[in-house]
Design a protein around this motif. Structure first.
Motif, PDB file in Angstrom:
ATOM      1  N   GLU A  15      -9.456  -5.040  -5.027  1.00 37.23           N
ATOM      2  CA  GLU A  15     -10.212  -3.745  -4.632  1.00 37.23           C
ATOM      3  C   GLU A  15     -10.534  -2.849  -5.827  1.00 37.23           C
ATOM      4  OE1 GLU A  15      -9.352  -1.552  -1.026  1.00 37.23           O
ATOM      5  OE2 GLU A  15      -9.729  -3.315   0.345  1.00 37.23           O
ATOM      6  N   CYS A 134     -10.491   8.264   5.090  1.00 34.91           N
ATOM      7  CA  CYS A 134     -11.702   7.827   5.877  1.00 34.91           C
ATOM      8  C   CYS A 134     -11.161   7.794   7.301  1.00 34.91           C
ATOM      9  CB  CYS A 134     -11.814   6.197   5.418  1.00 34.91           C
ATOM     10  SG  CYS A 134     -13.200   5.378   6.479  1.00 34.91           S
ATOM     11  N   ASP A 151      -6.933  -3.684   8.450  1.00 31.08           N
ATOM     12  CA  ASP A 151      -8.728  -3.648   8.370  1.00 31.08           C
ATOM     13  C   ASP A 151      -9.296  -4.308   9.662  1.00 31.08           C
ATOM     14  OD1 ASP A 151      -8.414  -2.513   6.002  1.00 31.08           O
ATOM     15  OD2 ASP A 151      -9.209  -4.105   4.945  1.00 31.08           O
ATOM     16  N   PRO A 156     -14.444   2.363  10.955  1.00 33.38           N
ATOM     17  CA  PRO A 156     -14.982   3.756  10.305  1.00 33.38           C
ATOM     18  C   PRO A 156     -15.982   4.367  11.110  1.00 33.38           C
ATOM     19  CG  PRO A 156     -15.386   1.986   8.780  1.00 33.38           C
ATOM     20  CD  PRO A 156     -15.007   1.299  10.021  1.00 33.38           C
ATOM     21  N   PHE A 163     -13.367  -2.626   9.073  1.00 32.86           N
ATOM     22  CA  PHE A 163     -13.173  -2.792   7.562  1.00 32.86           C
ATOM     23  C   PHE A 163     -13.138  -4.490   7.200  1.00 32.86           C
ATOM     24  CE2 PHE A 163     -11.305   1.119   5.759  1.00 32.86           C
ATOM     25  CZ  PHE A 163     -12.295   1.842   5.677  1.00 32.86           C
ATOM     26  N   LYS A 171     -16.937  -1.370   1.882  1.00 33.47           N
ATOM     27  CA  LYS A 171     -15.606  -1.021   2.137  1.00 33.47           C
ATOM     28  C   LYS A 171     -15.102   0.141   1.263  1.00 33.47           C
ATOM     29  CE  LYS A 171     -10.963  -1.971   2.901  1.00 33.47           C
ATOM     30  NZ  LYS A 171      -9.898  -2.886   2.704  1.00 33.47           N
ATOM     31  N   ASN A 172     -15.615  -0.303  -0.264  1.00 39.81           N
ATOM     32  CA  ASN A 172     -15.047   0.464  -1.349  1.00 39.81           C
ATOM     33  C   ASN A 172     -15.773   1.792  -1.424  1.00 39.81           C
ATOM     34  OD1 ASN A 172     -13.098  -1.103  -2.421  1.00 39.81           O
ATOM     35  ND2 ASN A 172     -14.140  -2.086  -3.754  1.00 39.81           N
ATOM     36  N   GLY A 175     -14.309   3.701   2.111  1.00 36.90           N
ATOM     37  CA  GLY A 175     -13.088   3.677   2.394  1.00 36.90           C
ATOM     38  C   GLY A 175     -12.073   4.680   1.627  1.00 36.90           C
ATOM     39  N   HIS A 176     -11.108   4.752   2.097  1.00 36.46           N
ATOM     40  CA  HIS A 176      -9.998   5.830   1.801  1.00 36.46           C
ATOM     41  C   HIS A 176      -9.697   5.647   0.187  1.00 36.46           C
ATOM     42  CE1 HIS A 176      -8.556   2.434   3.858  1.00 36.46           C
ATOM     43  NE2 HIS A 176      -7.411   2.483   3.050  1.00 36.46           N
TER      44      HIS A 176
END
Length: 190
Positions: A15, A134, A151, A156, A163, A171-172, A175-176
């Motif tokens: 990621e 997130c 996930d 979200p 996720f 997601k990237n 996401g958090h």
């Protein structure tokens, strides 16, 4: 510039590699010959991230960053939080953790939760932290095959997919971990 990402989690590494610009060479713990368990025994997410980054800098001498992530569920007073990876026991099994979470929320209407990532950067003997959050909710069942950890049960806010159903790029972006990495990259580029 080269930086060590202090993780043994290959999913996290994948990621993060997608988010780091090409002029920064990302090294893994394996690349620097670190095969021992890096300590993370603090009682906060921030504490764990700082502890891991400090450990690598002190023992291996590399500029590095480390992250720690927790899922914080409102109905569980912020649990599993810092204990997210070992929520169902020291075996750190993602499936067991997710099943335990779903069981604990079985009769609960409030399913609000947030993922929180804290990154600690050790650069030139200075420490910096970056936080990404997130917000979302816990689904009633597992959905999707992508991703890892919680996930399949985290949806979200503003999205109809978990996720584990999302494309990695999306997601990237939302996401958090992606948010925290973006702050890190902005800092490194400044």
């Amino acid at each position: 510039m080269q930086l060590v990402f202090a993780t043994n989690n290959l999913n996290k590494l994948k990621e993060v590699q997608a988010l780091i610009p090409a002029h920064i060479k990302l090294l893994s713990l394996k690349d620097i010959g670190c095969f021992e368990e890096v300590p993370e025994n603090q009682n906060t997410i921030e504490g764990n991230a700082k502890q891991k980054a400090t450990y690598i800098k002190q023992h291996y001498g590399y500029n590095c960053f480390a992250d720690d992530t927790g899922l914080e569920v409102d109905a569980l007073n912020g649990a599993p939080g810092v204990y997210s990876a070992r929520y169902a026991g020291e075996q750190r099994n993602a499936n067991d953790n997710t099943n335990k979470l779903l069981n604990e929320l079985n009769q609960t209407k409030n399913r609000s939760a947030q993922f929180k990532t804290v990154i600690s950067l050790q650069l030139n003997n200075k420490q910096h932290t970056f936080t990404g959050i997130c917000k979302g909710e816990i689904t009633h069942t597992k959905q999707g095959e992508k991703g890892f950890g919680y996930d399949p049960v985290f949806k979200p806010n503003g999205y109809s997919e978990t996720f584990a159903q999302m494309d990695l790029n999306l997601k990237n972006r939302i996401g958090h971990r992606g948010k925290a990495i973006k702050l890190l990259v902005n800092y490194l580029n400044s």
